[in-house]
Design a protein around this motif. Structure first.
Motif, PDB file in Angstrom:
ATOM      1  N   LEU A 230       9.337   1.070   0.808  1.00 51.09           N
ATOM      2  CA  LEU A 230       8.683   2.323   1.229  1.00 51.09           C
ATOM      3  C   LEU A 230       8.289   2.265   2.698  1.00 51.09           C
ATOM      4  O   LEU A 230       8.218   3.281   3.382  1.00 51.09           O
ATOM      5  CB  LEU A 230       7.422   2.567   0.387  1.00 51.09           C
ATOM      6  CG  LEU A 230       7.628   3.078  -1.041  1.00 51.09           C
ATOM      7  CD1 LEU A 230       6.289   3.179  -1.764  1.00 51.09           C
ATOM      8  CD2 LEU A 230       8.331   4.440  -1.025  1.00 51.09           C
ATOM      9  N   LYS A 231       8.008   1.066   3.198  1.00 51.16           N
ATOM     10  CA  LYS A 231       7.630   0.868   4.610  1.00 51.16           C
ATOM     11  C   LYS A 231       8.808   0.358   5.429  1.00 51.16           C
ATOM     12  O   LYS A 231       8.642  -0.054   6.580  1.00 51.16           O
ATOM     13  CB  LYS A 231       6.477  -0.149   4.716  1.00 51.16           C
ATOM     14  CG  LYS A 231       5.245   0.234   3.944  1.00 51.16           C
ATOM     15  CD  LYS A 231       4.464   1.321   4.656  1.00 51.16           C
ATOM     16  CE  LYS A 231       3.219   1.687   3.868  1.00 51.16           C
ATOM     17  NZ  LYS A 231       2.540   2.864   4.383  1.00 51.16           N
ATOM     18  N   SER A 232      10.001   0.314   4.810  1.00 47.09           N
ATOM     19  CA  SER A 232      11.221  -0.188   5.476  1.00 47.09           C
ATOM     20  C   SER A 232      11.038  -1.589   6.033  1.00 47.09           C
ATOM     21  O   SER A 232      11.479  -1.897   7.144  1.00 47.09           O
ATOM     22  CB  SER A 232      11.655   0.758   6.605  1.00 47.09           C
ATOM     23  OG  SER A 232      11.807   2.048   6.125  1.00 47.09           O
ATOM     24  N   LYS A 233      10.376  -2.450   5.270  1.00 45.66           N
ATOM     25  CA  LYS A 233      10.129  -3.813   5.737  1.00 45.66           C
ATOM     26  C   LYS A 233      10.903  -4.818   4.872  1.00 45.66           C
ATOM     27  O   LYS A 233      11.001  -4.651   3.659  1.00 45.66           O
ATOM     28  CB  LYS A 233       8.630  -4.163   5.644  1.00 45.66           C
ATOM     29  CG  LYS A 233       7.737  -3.334   6.550  1.00 45.66           C
ATOM     30  CD  LYS A 233       7.784  -3.845   7.967  1.00 45.66           C
ATOM     31  CE  LYS A 233       7.331  -2.878   9.019  1.00 45.66           C
ATOM     32  NZ  LYS A 233       6.012  -2.400   8.976  1.00 45.66           N
ATOM     33  N   PRO A 234      11.424  -5.883   5.493  1.00 42.30           N
ATOM     34  CA  PRO A 234      11.992  -6.974   4.684  1.00 42.30           C
ATOM     35  C   PRO A 234      10.879  -7.765   4.009  1.00 42.30           C
ATOM     36  O   PRO A 234       9.722  -7.687   4.425  1.00 42.30           O
ATOM     37  CB  PRO A 234      12.717  -7.845   5.731  1.00 42.30           C
ATOM     38  CG  PRO A 234      11.989  -7.586   7.002  1.00 42.30           C
ATOM     39  CD  PRO A 234      11.449  -6.173   6.934  1.00 42.30           C
ATOM     40  N   VAL A 235      11.239  -8.513   2.977  1.00 46.68           N
ATOM     41  CA  VAL A 235      10.268  -9.367   2.289  1.00 46.68           C
ATOM     42  C   VAL A 235      10.668 -10.817   2.540  1.00 46.68           C
ATOM     43  O   VAL A 235      11.851 -11.159   2.493  1.00 46.68           O
ATOM     44  CB  VAL A 235      10.248  -9.066   0.767  1.00 46.68           C
ATOM     45  CG1 VAL A 235       9.202  -9.932   0.068  1.00 46.68           C
ATOM     46  CG2 VAL A 235       9.970  -7.591   0.519  1.00 46.68           C
ATOM     47  N   ARG A 236       9.679 -11.655   2.838  1.00 49.03           N
ATOM     48  CA  ARG A 236       9.945 -13.064   3.139  1.00 49.03           C
ATOM     49  C   ARG A 236       9.090 -13.954   2.237  1.00 49.03           C
ATOM     50  O   ARG A 236       7.978 -13.593   1.870  1.00 49.03           O
ATOM     51  CB  ARG A 236       9.599 -13.358   4.616  1.00 49.03           C
ATOM     52  CG  ARG A 236      10.515 -12.632   5.595  1.00 49.03           C
ATOM     53  CD  ARG A 236       9.948 -12.660   7.005  1.00 49.03           C
ATOM     54  NE  ARG A 236       9.872 -13.978   7.580  1.00 49.03           N
ATOM     55  CZ  ARG A 236      10.751 -14.494   8.433  1.00 49.03           C
ATOM     56  NH1 ARG A 236      11.800 -13.788   8.818  1.00 49.03           N
ATOM     57  NH2 ARG A 236      10.602 -15.715   8.915  1.00 49.03           N
ATOM     58  N   LEU A 237       9.614 -15.105   1.902  1.00 52.32           N
ATOM     59  CA  LEU A 237       8.857 -16.070   1.104  1.00 52.32           C
ATOM     60  C   LEU A 237       9.433 -17.462   1.316  1.00 52.32           C
ATOM     61  O   LEU A 237      10.485 -17.625   1.924  1.00 52.32           O
ATOM     62  CB  LEU A 237       8.875 -15.678  -0.379  1.00 52.32           C
ATOM     63  CG  LEU A 237      10.212 -15.387  -1.053  1.00 52.32           C
ATOM     64  CD1 LEU A 237      10.910 -16.679  -1.453  1.00 52.32           C
ATOM     65  CD2 LEU A 237      10.010 -14.535  -2.289  1.00 52.32           C
ATOM     66  N   VAL A 238       8.724 -18.447   0.788  1.00 56.00           N
ATOM     67  CA  VAL A 238       9.199 -19.836   0.814  1.00 56.00           C
ATOM     68  C   VAL A 238       9.322 -20.283  -0.630  1.00 56.00           C
ATOM     69  O   VAL A 238       8.377 -20.146  -1.404  1.00 56.00           O
ATOM     70  CB  VAL A 238       8.204 -20.754   1.546  1.00 56.00           C
ATOM     71  CG1 VAL A 238       8.741 -22.179   1.592  1.00 56.00           C
ATOM     72  CG2 VAL A 238       7.957 -20.264   2.952  1.00 56.00           C
ATOM     73  N   SER A 239      10.506 -20.821  -0.980  1.00 59.86           N
ATOM     74  CA  SER A 239      10.750 -21.121  -2.387  1.00 59.86           C
ATOM     75  C   SER A 239      11.155 -22.590  -2.544  1.00 59.86           C
ATOM     76  O   SER A 239      11.874 -23.132  -1.705  1.00 59.86           O
ATOM     77  CB  SER A 239      11.835 -20.142  -2.849  1.00 59.86           C
ATOM     78  OG  SER A 239      12.714 -20.671  -3.736  1.00 59.86           O
ATOM     79  N   SER A 240      10.677 -23.195  -3.623  1.00 59.08           N
ATOM     80  CA  SER A 240      10.994 -24.605  -3.859  1.00 59.08           C
ATOM     81  C   SER A 240      12.472 -24.769  -4.178  1.00 59.08           C
ATOM     82  O   SER A 240      13.043 -24.001  -4.958  1.00 59.08           O
ATOM     83  CB  SER A 240      10.163 -25.123  -5.029  1.00 59.08           C
ATOM     84  OG  SER A 240      10.688 -26.348  -5.473  1.00 59.08           O
TER      85      SER A 240
END
Ligand SMILES: CC(C)(COP(=O)(O)OP(=O)(O)OC[C@H]1O[C@@H](n2cnc3c(N)ncnc32)[C@H](O)[C@@H]1OP(=O)(O)O)[C@@H](O)C(=O)NCCC(=O)NCCS
Length: 311
Positions: free
Chosen positions: A115-125
């Motif tokens: 909705l905000k045209s933003k990518p999503v980032r995370l750190v995954s094991s």
């Protein structure tokens, strides 16, 4: 059979239950899959720092999945940032595993970010294929691999001479959050000024913010160090080059004599990794940063952390 659950904002009255759920899900997953449940200890209390920090940073953003009786089945912490949305930790109660709880929470995060045209980032094991595949199926793509190094700093200090640039590392001043965020944005293409304001305010958790200052006064590195007894992690942070990274690490670690710290180092940064081994560090995990969309071109090196999640 699909578990019946509804999603809502995690309420502060659920924080203790959330701490127990995070602890229980980690112990259960790591014990069942890797025989390593004991690494999270017997006491869920330290995990109460997660909802406390996140509620202070991002009020009302954390997601709860509850069954019809209101019992917590899943939690997912969400951080809207200027350039992206960050996610972590995601946890499902062991008895509700495999029934789509985590997927539903993540889909809600992706919906909000879209909705905000933003990518999503995370750190995954990279040792946890359940979470890796959860994110991978949802379209996240790994881009940077990190090794988690654990180091107990001797009471007499780290072995060997201090890095040349360590003398230019100092504690950040109140009011420097924007300057620090500018540096991270210039190097890594991500911006989280609110996080640095939060660390410098130092009201929830216990934080030190170290910066590396160039001769002319410009910053070329930052490293946050948690001093909370329940959370001994370094990060988030960023440095222009490996030499600067080592100066920041040395200074932050020197301030933690007699205590154990965990830090994530990009696997390609051999100079930094070898120096940490020289100081006595041991490998304890592997992680990968993942992102939806194309990750921004990054310069320098980043030290991600899980509280608050930074990638
Ligand atoms: C990781 C975790 C959150 C997953 O929660 P969950 O509610 O059981 O996950 P879901 O039921 O929503 O399913 C996740 C998806 O991964 C898939 N999956 C799981 N293991 C997989 C594997 N080895 N290969 C491919 N896909 C896999 C499932 O099939 C499902 O995909 P689908 O929805 O397309 O069918 C849960 O195992 C957990 O809480 N683990 C402990 C805490 C943790 O490690 N959190 C993540 C790091 S912060």
């Amino acid at each position: 059979m699909a578990a019946e659950f509804t999603l809502s904002a995690l309420d502060s009255s659920q924080h203790e239950e959330a701490a127990r759920l995070i602890h229980r899900s980690l112990v259960s997953w790591y014990e069942t899959h890797l025989g390593q449940g004991s690494r999270f200890g017997n006491d869920p209390t330290p995990f109460g720092l997660f909802p406390a920090v996140y509620e202070s940073l991002d009020p009302g953003e954390a997601l709860a999945a509850c069954d019809a009786a209101g019992a917590l089945l899943g939690v997912c912490f969400v951080h809207p940032r200027e350039t992206h949305w960050a996610v972590g930790i995601v946890a499902t109660a062991p008895e509700a595993a495999g029934r789509g709880v985590a997927r539903a929470m993540m889909e809600e995060v992706l919906r909000r970010a879209a909705l905000k045209s933003k990518p999503v980032r995370l750190v995954s094991s990279l040792l946890n294929l359940s979470s890796f595949s959860l994110y991978s199926r949802l379209g996240f793509v790994p881009h940077t691999m990190y090794q988690d190094l654990s180091l107990e700093v001797p009471f007499e200090g780290l072995a060997g001479a201090s890095p040349i640039e360590a003398g230019r590392v100092r504690l950040a001043l109140a009011g420097e959050a924007a300057k620090i965020a500018d540096l991270e944005e210039a190097l890594q293409g991500v911006r989280r000024e609110k996080d640095y304001t939060f660390f410098l305010d130092n009201k929830v958790g216990e934080w030190q913010v170290w910066v590396l200052e160039e001769v002319g006064g410009a910053l070329s590195g930052v490293l946050v160090s948690s001093q909370h007894p329940d959370w001994g992690m370094l990060g988030p942070g960023v440095a222009k080059n490996p030499e600067g990274a080592l100066a920041l690490l040395w200074r932050a670690l020197d301030a933690r004599r007699g205590r154990t710290s965990v830090v994530l180092i990009p696997c390609v940064e051999s100079l930094v990794v070898q120096s940490l081994y020289g100081w006595g560090a041991r490998n304890i995990e592997l992680h990968t940063a993942q992102s939806t969309g194309i990750p921004p071109k990054a310069r320098g090196l980043a030290f991600p952390t899980f509280l608050p999640e930074s990638a």
